[in-house]
Scaffold this active site. Structure first.
Site, short mmCIF file in Angstrom:
data_model
loop_
_atom_site.label_atom_id
_atom_site.label_comp_id
_atom_site.label_asym_id
_atom_site.label_seq_id
_atom_site.Cartn_x
_atom_site.Cartn_y
_atom_site.Cartn_z
N ARG A 114 15.91 -71.16 12.64
CA ARG A 114 17.07 -71.93 13.09
C ARG A 114 17.40 -71.56 14.54
O ARG A 114 17.27 -70.40 14.93
CB ARG A 114 18.24 -71.60 12.19
CG ARG A 114 19.51 -72.41 12.42
CD ARG A 114 19.33 -73.84 12.02
NE ARG A 114 20.61 -74.51 11.81
CZ ARG A 114 20.71 -75.83 11.62
NH1 ARG A 114 19.63 -76.59 11.61
NH2 ARG A 114 21.88 -76.37 11.40
N THR A 417 15.28 -85.50 11.28
CA THR A 417 14.57 -84.32 10.79
C THR A 417 13.32 -84.80 10.09
O THR A 417 13.17 -85.98 9.82
CB THR A 417 15.49 -83.56 9.80
OG1 THR A 417 16.69 -83.25 10.47
CG2 THR A 417 14.87 -82.30 9.26
N GLU A 437 17.75 -81.92 15.07
CA GLU A 437 19.09 -82.33 14.63
C GLU A 437 19.21 -83.85 14.64
O GLU A 437 18.60 -84.48 13.81
CB GLU A 437 20.22 -81.67 15.44
CG GLU A 437 21.48 -81.40 14.64
CD GLU A 437 22.12 -82.60 13.98
OE1 GLU A 437 21.98 -82.71 12.74
OE2 GLU A 437 22.79 -83.40 14.65
N GLY A 504 17.80 -85.63 6.55
CA GLY A 504 18.97 -86.43 6.20
C GLY A 504 20.30 -85.73 6.39
O GLY A 504 21.27 -86.08 5.72
N1 GLU Z 1 20.60 -80.60 11.60
C1 GLU Z 1 20.65 -80.94 10.22
C2 GLU Z 1 20.69 -79.71 9.35
O1 GLU Z 1 20.20 -78.71 9.74
C3 GLU Z 1 19.51 -81.78 9.83
C4 GLU Z 1 19.59 -83.09 10.51
C5 GLU Z 1 18.93 -84.20 9.80
O2 GLU Z 1 18.25 -84.05 8.83
O3 GLU Z 1 19.12 -85.30 10.26
O4 GLU Z 1 21.20 -79.74 8.29
#
Ligand code: GLU
Length: 605
Positions: A114, A417, A437, A504
Site C-alpha cells: 500500500r 483497480t 485508486e 471496485g
Molecule cells: N483505492 C481503493 C481501495 O484501496 C480501490 C479503488 C478501486 O477499486 O476502485 O480500496
C-alpha cells in the site's frame, strides 16, 4: 465457528457444461505488434491457471506458467503487463495487496504494498485552508496532495525474492514489449480516457500519451507507450533502486512537487492543481510489509484475507462469521441475499469505526471472533431490513445481548483497480489486487516515464466520520490509507479450494463476500457466482444494485431495503480447485468489457 471440515458441493457435470472450456493461445512475435489473444471468461484444465481482466496480461502470465515459472512469477509478469494495457487501474505508480498460498509449506502469506503518506502529511491534508472545509473529491484527487509513495514495484520484487523463480528483469520483458509494440485500444480503454478527458488535458505528459490530437484514442487504434517500455527496461537493468533512489524517483518527485501543467489545456478544469511535499526520503524509506493474513472459519473452510491497512480481510471475515449463524442453504435465494446485505451493513459499521492503518491486532482478532459475530448476528431480523446506518458494535471481548448510528461509507464505490488470480502446477496460488485508486489515478503521468501516479491518499477520510469516537482513517505522516481490497484465498483441509478478488473501491468487500456466498451457500459454480447480479450494502440508506439484481430480487426482499440502480459492480477474477485436480479459472463474462481466463492444459478426453 469451527465446523466439520467439508467442501461445498463439487460442481456437477451438468453445471460444468455451463462453463465454457477453452484456453488462450499465446503468441509472442518480437517486433511487430503481436496478434491480440482471444478473451474467454472461463477455462477449465490442468497444470496452472490464470485469470485477469485483460487478454494480453492473461496470455503473458500463461506463457510464464507454460515455460515452468511459478504462480508468483506469472503474477508479476501479468501485473507488469496490466500496467501497460490497464494503465488507469494499475501500474508502478500505485500499490496493492498480494495474498500467497505456498504449497510446499502449506501456509498463507501476504504482502502489503500500500502507498504511504509522506512524512510532512498532517491530519488536515484534504482540508482547504481558505475555507476550513474538505476539498471536493476531484479537487483533492487531481493534485500532488493525493499521491502516496508507490508500493507496487517493491511488492513485485519482494514477492519474487521470497517465492519466485525468475528475475524481475526477465518478467518485465513481455510487458516492455507490449508497451513498445503497442496494443489495441478497446471500448473500455477509450471510455476510461473519455471519462478523464478534462483532468488528463491539464497535464502535458498525460495528454501527450492518452489524448492524441486532443481526443481519446480511437477504438481499434494501436497505443504504444515507449516511455514506459524504457522505464521497464531501466528497472530491469538497474533494479528497483532506480525507482526509489534514482532517476525515475527524481522525476516522480518533480511531478508531485510541480505538476506538469499543459501550456494550453484543451478542456477547462474547475479546480487549482496543487503540488505536494513528497521528498526523496519518503521515497527511499518505502518498505512493503508482510502482515499475517486475517483468518476466519466458514462452514468448515478456512478463509484467508488481507489485514490492515486493508479492511478487506476483517470485513469479509466478519460478515462471513455473522452469516455462519444462519442456514443460508435452507433459505430461498432472496432470503439468503437479505442476510448477506444485513451482514455486510453490520461489518461495514465496524470497519468504519475500528479499522485503519495501525489498528491493534487484538482488535482485528476480536472483530473476527465467533462470540462477537454471534452478538452482531442477533441484530438481523429475517422479516425486515434494519434501518441504516446501523451502529457499530463493541469488540471488547465481553459479549452478550444485542447492543442498540454512525456515518455511512457511501463515497468510495469507484472502480480504478484490477485483480488477478494465478495458480501453478505445484499448487501455489496468488491472489493479487492492485490499483492507482480512481480510474486514472491523480491524472498525472510522470513526464518521460510513461506511468500514472496514484491518488491513493484520497482513501483517507478527509475529516472525522465517527462523531465523538476516534476515526481510524485520518491522514497522518507515514500512514497508509485504509483500503477495501480483499484478495481472498479459501482452503479446504489445508489445500486451496478457491481464490477470488475484485476491484471496485468499497464494493470490493461486498463483491468478494457475495461471490463466496453465491458459491458456498447458493449452489452456484464459480463462473456463475462471478456472473450473478450484484448488490452492495455498505451501511448506507440505499443498497447499490445492478439492474438484473433489482429485476430478480427487489420484489421478494423483506421490507426496509432501498435499492438504487447502478450499471455494474466490480470486475472479479477467481480460480476454483476441483477435487479431481482440475482448475476452473473464471473472469467476468460482461462487466468491464469481460475478462480473460486461461489454463495451461485443457482436459484430456
Ligand atoms: N483505492 C481503493 C481501495 O484501496 C480501490 C479503488 C478501486 O477499486 O476502485 O480500496
Amino acid at each position: 465457528m469451527r465446523g466439520d471440515r467439508m467442501r461445498p458441493p463439487a460442481i456437477t457435470a451438468a453445471a460444468m457444461v455451463l462453463a465454457t472450456v477453452g484456453a488462450v493461445g499465446v503468441t509472442a512475435p518480437v517486433q511487430a505488434k503481436p496478434a491480440e489473444p482471444a478473451k474467454t471468461p472461463t477455462a477449465v484444465g490442468y497444470g496452472g491457471a490464470i485469470s485477469t481482466v485483460d487478454a494480453t496480461a492473461t496470455a503473458v502470465g500463461l506463457d510464464v506458467l507454460k515455460r515452468g515459472g511459478n504462480a508468483v512469477d506469472a503474477a508479476v509478469a501479468a501485473a507488469a503487463t496490466l500496467g501497460v494495457t490497464e494503465p488507469f487501474s494499475a501500474g508502478i505508480g500505485g500499490g496493492g495487496f498480494l495474498v500467497y498460498y505456498d504449497a510446499r509449506t502449506r501456509t498463507v502469506h501476504t504482502i502489503d504494498g500500500r502507498e504511504t503518506a509522506p512524512a510532512a502529511t498532517t491530519e488536515t491534508l484534504f482540508i482547504d485552508p481558505a475555507t476550513g472545509q474538505p476539498y471536493p473529491f476531484d479537487e483533492a484527487r487531481i493534485s500532488g496532495l493525493s499521491v502516496g509513495v508507490p508500493g507496487t514495484l517493491l511488492t513485485w520484487r519482494d514477492a519474487l525474492d521470497r517465492w519466485g523463480t525468475r528475475s524481475l528483469a526477465q518478467l518485465l520483458r513481455p510487458a516492455e514489449r507490449v508497451a513498445r509494440t503497442g496494443f489495441t485500444v478497446d471500448e473500455t480503454f477509450a471510455g476510461q480516457v473519455a471519462a478523464n478527458q478534462a483532468a488528463f488535458a491539464q497535464f502535458s505528459s498525460t495528454s501527450a500519451l492518452y489524448l492524441p490530437g486532443g481526443r481519446p484514442p480511437a477504438v481499434g487504434s494501436t497505443l504504444r507507450n515507449p516511455d514506459l517500455a524504457a522505464t521497464y527496461r531501466l528497472i530491469a537493468q538497474r533494479g528497483t533502486d532506480v525507482f526509489y533512489r534514482g532517476r525515475i524517483g527524481r522525476d516522480l518527485l518533480t511531478t508531485v512537487q510541480s505538476p506538469p501543467l499543459a501550456a494550453q489545456p484543451t478542456t477547462s478544469w474547475p479546480y487549482p492543481i496543487r503540488p505536494a511535499a513528497m521528498t526523496a526520503a519518503d521515497l527511499a524509506s518505502y518498505r512493503t510489509r508482510l502482515p499475517a493474513p486475517t483468518h476466519s472459519d466458514y462452514r468448515g473452510l478456512e478463509v484467508f484475507g488481507m489485514a490492515t491497512p486493508s479492511s478487506g480481510g476483517t470485513a469479509v471475515g466478519e460478515a462471513l462469521d455473522i452469516l455462519e449463524r444462519f442456514d443460508l442453504r435452507s433459505m430461498t435465494a432472496t432470503q439468503a441475499l437479505h442476510h448477506y446485505l444485513e451482514a455486510s451493513a453490520l461489518a461495514f459499521a465496524d470497519r468504519n469505526r475500528y479499522v485503519g492503518d495501525g489498528t491493534p491486532r487484538p482488535t482485528l482478532d476480536e472483530l473476527l471472533s465467533d462470540a462477537y459475530a454471534a452478538e452482531r448476528a442477533c441484530r438481523i431480523d429475517p422479516a425486515a431490513a434494519l434501518p441504516k446506518p446501523v451502529a457499530p458494535g463493541v469488540p471488547d471481548g465481553s459479549y452478550g445481548g444485542c447492543p442498540t448510528a454512525a456515518r455511512a461509507d457511501t463515497r468510495d464505490d469507484r472502480t480504478g483497480t484490477t485483480n488477478l488470480t494465478v495458480a501453478d502446477r505445484w499448487g501455489n496460488v496468488v491472489e493479487y489486487t492492485l490499483t492507482i485508486e480512481a480510474t486514472g489515478g491523480s491524472g498525472m503521468v510522470v513526464p518521460g516515464r510513461g506511468f500514472l501516479l496514484n491518488n491513493e491518499l484520497t482513501d483517507f477520510n478527509f475529516s472525522p466520520t465517527q462523531g465523538t469516537a476516534p476515526d481510524p482513517n485520518l491522514p497522518a505522516p507515514g500512514k497508509r490509507p485504509r483500503s477495501s481490497m480483499s484478495p481472498t484465498i479459501v482452503l479446504a483441509d489445508g489445500r486451496p479450494f478457491l481464490a477470488v478478488g475484485s476491484p471496485g473501491g468499497a464494493t470490493i468487500i461486498t463483491t468478494v463476500l457475495q461471490t463466496l456466498v453465491n458459491r458456498l451457500d447458493l449452489g452456484m459454480t464459480l463462473p456463475q457466482a462471478l456472473a450473478a447480479p450484484r448488490a452492495s450494502q455498505r451501511n448506507g440508506t440505499t443498497t447499490q444494485a445492478e439492474p438484473a439484481f433489482i429485476a430478480a430480487y427487489a420484489q421478494g426482499l423483506p421490507p426496509g431495503h432501498v435499492l438504487g440502480s447502478t450499471t455494474e459492480i466490480g470486475a472479479a477474477t477467481g480460480i476454483e480447485f476441483l477435487p479431481d485436480g482440475r482448475m476452473v479459472a473464471a473472469a467476468e463474462p460482461v462487466r468491464r468489457g469481460g475478462g480473460a481466463a486461461a489454463v495451461v492444459s485443457t482436459p484430456r478426453h
